[in-house]
Design an enzyme around this catalytic site. Structure first.
Site, PDB file in Angstrom:
ATOM      1  CG  ASN A   1      37.352  27.135  43.061  1.00  0.00           C
ATOM      2  OD1 ASN A   1      36.554  26.251  43.369  1.00  0.00           O
ATOM      3  ND2 ASN A   1      38.672  26.977  43.137  1.00  0.00           N
ATOM      4  CD  GLU A   2      34.992  30.695  36.089  1.00  0.00           C
ATOM      5  OE1 GLU A   2      35.132  31.816  36.607  1.00  0.00           O
ATOM      6  OE2 GLU A   2      35.485  30.399  34.985  1.00  0.00           O
ATOM      7  N   PRO A   3      32.558  32.484  39.862  1.00  0.00           N
ATOM      8  CG  PRO A   3      32.243  34.663  39.065  1.00  0.00           C
ATOM      9  CD  PRO A   3      32.914  33.361  38.726  1.00  0.00           C
TER      10      PRO A   3
END
Length: 644
Positions: free
Chosen positions: A176-178
């Site tokens: 879950n990236e920025p």
């Protein structure tokens, strides 16, 4: 205790609301700090084991959400040990992994399917049908429905009883990236460049790292009944602080865990060092003012106010939470002089000790005037990168200096470099057939292959020749250069073996032979594939074996950094200034390691070349000393003493 940090035992892994204790008033996540990641991993493994056993007693399935990467490896090792040695059964366990690269075959050595089987599933009695890892081979037009089904399968299993997490430098959990949404579910995602950069060592270069992955979502993770996040090492310290003390934001997805009612961050000492209660405890609560903490506080105040130490006032201390320190010391004037002198006494142009001089206030002994010195270098370039100027001084000042390269470093030589060398060798050799075999082996290698023994030997010889070129440049005789080739390293893969008796025997034999007065070793543990730590552990264990020998009474151990991070000002116990000419000389010594220049394979999280990193860090250390009130040197190499 680690300084002022409480070390907890397994029974202390319990949830307590953030803010319950004064020291956590800046913190919005419950967190526990351990002396090292091994201790912490065992505690987490035992919590998981107790949960499995409790569910077994209740005749229920235990549903675990599992993570990959370097952080949970020791947790899995302990779970395997508990299964083999203490009978922990996984028959009632159902697992769901967080993520997988797309597109990735399950038998690819970089796949998380392969990782989980190698580290856990192949060694315990879990039922194959209870293992769930996202499918990295799913067709693009089938991903959406596959992710919906993955979510339904978790729900049908009763939801996650326990979710194990790591944290990336971007603040990601899972992949879950920025920018990931609070209510996101399992889905396809494009990986952040930093995430791919951090994975590059496992893929032998960032070009081989997939750009997409399938990941559980934030919402999926938040629904777990219990969440434990692991963070090890100084390279995670900044994001740990932002996650625990900052605001909830999609730019730091791990910060969403502030809203989870049963989350604990498990940290080692290095990962915790940016937390307010660790970095500046005087801003949080009353302190026990040790000598180390006094230095730390004074240097922090000096840098905060941009004033030299000797110009700090009573008012400065009182306004920045240090009235207790001032009360103990009497006045800013007295405290400033005391700390200024301690800093000044770390500086020396004589790292081996200055002969015929009063050494009362010097970091090293004057006698013996000519010392036997071993510089341990984990890879065949850490010596010149991290302490090339000090190395030069020790040789120049007449000490008997030995360089010990602990590993061959062969895995860090690119295939293109190896091919270049072997093609040159072919033009000069009569054994063209043997060289053709090496060329064929290199050209036919795929990502899942490891180098043949002949190719690894070639790459090792390349690094050996570069090392000898550098040490000769610094006027060291070849007979004083030792290539230990510790066996733990020789797997041909990024993943190394554990330390063995054979490794320790080699270390002990060299120390026994030389009987050093000084040992220098890499205390910089942030290298991307852990070799520095294993090499330092090898030294510490060898010292433990040899410490009763009479010659060890006269042996001092100095730890250097510089390749990845530098010591903080308050940690430095010996500072060796370099002239502008020595800075250039050190640079040229690093240049001899040509295979590690212009596109080094294991760049880590710093895009600069190693010689640039080294110069910048040495210059910044000198600038910090100058800002604290010392002379304005061109560069400084820093060391911390290890007491055994």
């Amino acid at each position: 205790m680690i300084g002022d940090v409480q070390i907890y035992s397994p029974k202390d892994i319990i949830y307590q609301p953030a803010g319950q204790f004064e020291e956590t008033r800046y913190e919005k996540n419950h967190n526990i700090i351990f002396n090292n990641s091994l201790e912490a991993s065992k505690v987490v493994a035992h919590e998981i084991a107790e949960l499995i056993q409790q569910k077994e007693k209740e005749n229920k399935k235990c549903v675990l959400g599992l993570a990959t990467g370097s952080s949970p490896i020791k947790v899995y090792e302990e779970l395997v040990r508990l299964h083999i040695e203490e009978g922990l059964s996984f028959a009632n366990v159902v697992t769901f992994n967080l993520d997988e690269y797309w597109q990735m075959q399950p038998d690819d050595v970089q796949s998380y399917h392969y990782f989980m089987h190698e580290h856990l599933f192949n060694h315990v009695d879990i039922l194959p049908e209870n293992i769930n890892v996202p499918d990295g081979t799913i067709k693009a037009d089938e991903i959406y429905q596959y992710c919906v089904d993955y979510e339904l399968k978790i729900k049908e299993a009763g939801g996650l009883d326990f979710q194990l997490l790591g944290i990336g430098r971007t603040g990601h959990v899972g992949f879950n990236e920025p920018g990931s949404h609070y209510n996101s579910s399992t889905r396809s995602i494009t990986l952040d460049h930093i995430t791919r950069q951090d994975a590059a060592s496992s893929f032998l270069g960032i070009d081989n790292v997939p750009k997409k992955a399938i990941t559980m979502g934030i919402s999926t993770i938040r629904k777990a009944k219990r969440v434990v996040l692991l963070a090890w090492g100084i390279n995670k310290a900044k994001v740990v602080k932002e996650t625990i003390e900052g605001e909830v934001t999609s730019q730091i997805p791990a910060s969403y865990l502030q809203n989870h009612k049963n989350t604990t961050f498990i940290l080692d000492a290095e990962a915790s060092r940016e937390l307010t209660r660790i970095k500046t405890p005087w801003l949080v609560t009353s302190c026990v003012w040790t000598t180390e903490l006094k230095k730390k506080a004074v240097f922090w105040l000096s840098q905060e106010l941009k004033k030299p130490v000797l110009k700090l006032t009573d008012k400065d201390y009182n306004e920045h939470g240090m009235s207790g320190l001032l009360s103990e010391e009497g006045s800013a004037y007295d405290l400033n002089i005391k700390i200024f002198n301690k800093l000044q006494h770390t500086i020396t142009g004589w790292p081996g000790g200055k002969p015929n001089a009063d050494d009362t206030n010097r970091p090293e002994r004057a006698e013996p005037s000519k010392k036997r010195v071993i510089i341990f270098s984990p890879h065949p370039d850490d010596d010149v990168i991290s302490m090339g100027g000090t190395f030069d001084r020790l040789v120049e000042q007449g000490h008997e200096v030995h360089i010990a390269y602990q590993t061959s470093g062969n895995i860090a030589v690119a295939d293109s470099d190896a091919l270049k060398f072997v093609e040159v060798a072919k033009t000069l050799s009569s054994n063209k057939e043997g060289l053709d075999d090496i060329i064929k082996s290199i050209k036919s290698k795929t990502l899942n292959n490891i180098d043949s023994l002949e190719v690894r030997k070639l790459k090792g010889e390349i690094r050996r020749a570069e090392s000898l070129a550098a040490t000769r440049y610094l006027s060291l005789d070849d007979k004083n250069v030792h290539f230990l080739n510790l066996p733990f390293y020789e797997t041909g893969k990024v993943k190394k073996n554990g330390l063995s008796k054979a490794d320790l025997d080699i270390m002990c034999a060299l120390i026994e032979e030389i009987k050093p007065h000084q040992i220098y070793a890499a205390g910089d543990l942030a290298d991307p594939h852990g070799t520095h730590k294993v090499c330092l552990d090898a030294l510490f264990e060898a010292i433990e074996i040899l410490k009763t020998k009479p010659y060890m009474n006269d042996c001092w151990v100095w730890l250097y950094r510089g390749a990845w991070f530098e010591w903080e000002s308050h940690e430095i116990e010996m500072a060796v200034p370099m002239s502008p000419d020595q800075v250039i000389k050190k640079r040229h010594a690093i240049f001899y390691h040509q295979s590690q220049k212009d596109g080094v394979m294991f760049q880590g999280n710093d895009a600069r070349e190693f010689w640039v990193r080294a110069e910048d860090r040495n210059r910044l250390t000198a600038e910090r000393y100058h800002e604290l009130g010392m002379a304005n040197y061109a560069a400084i190499e820093a060391f911390k003493r290890y007491h055994f």
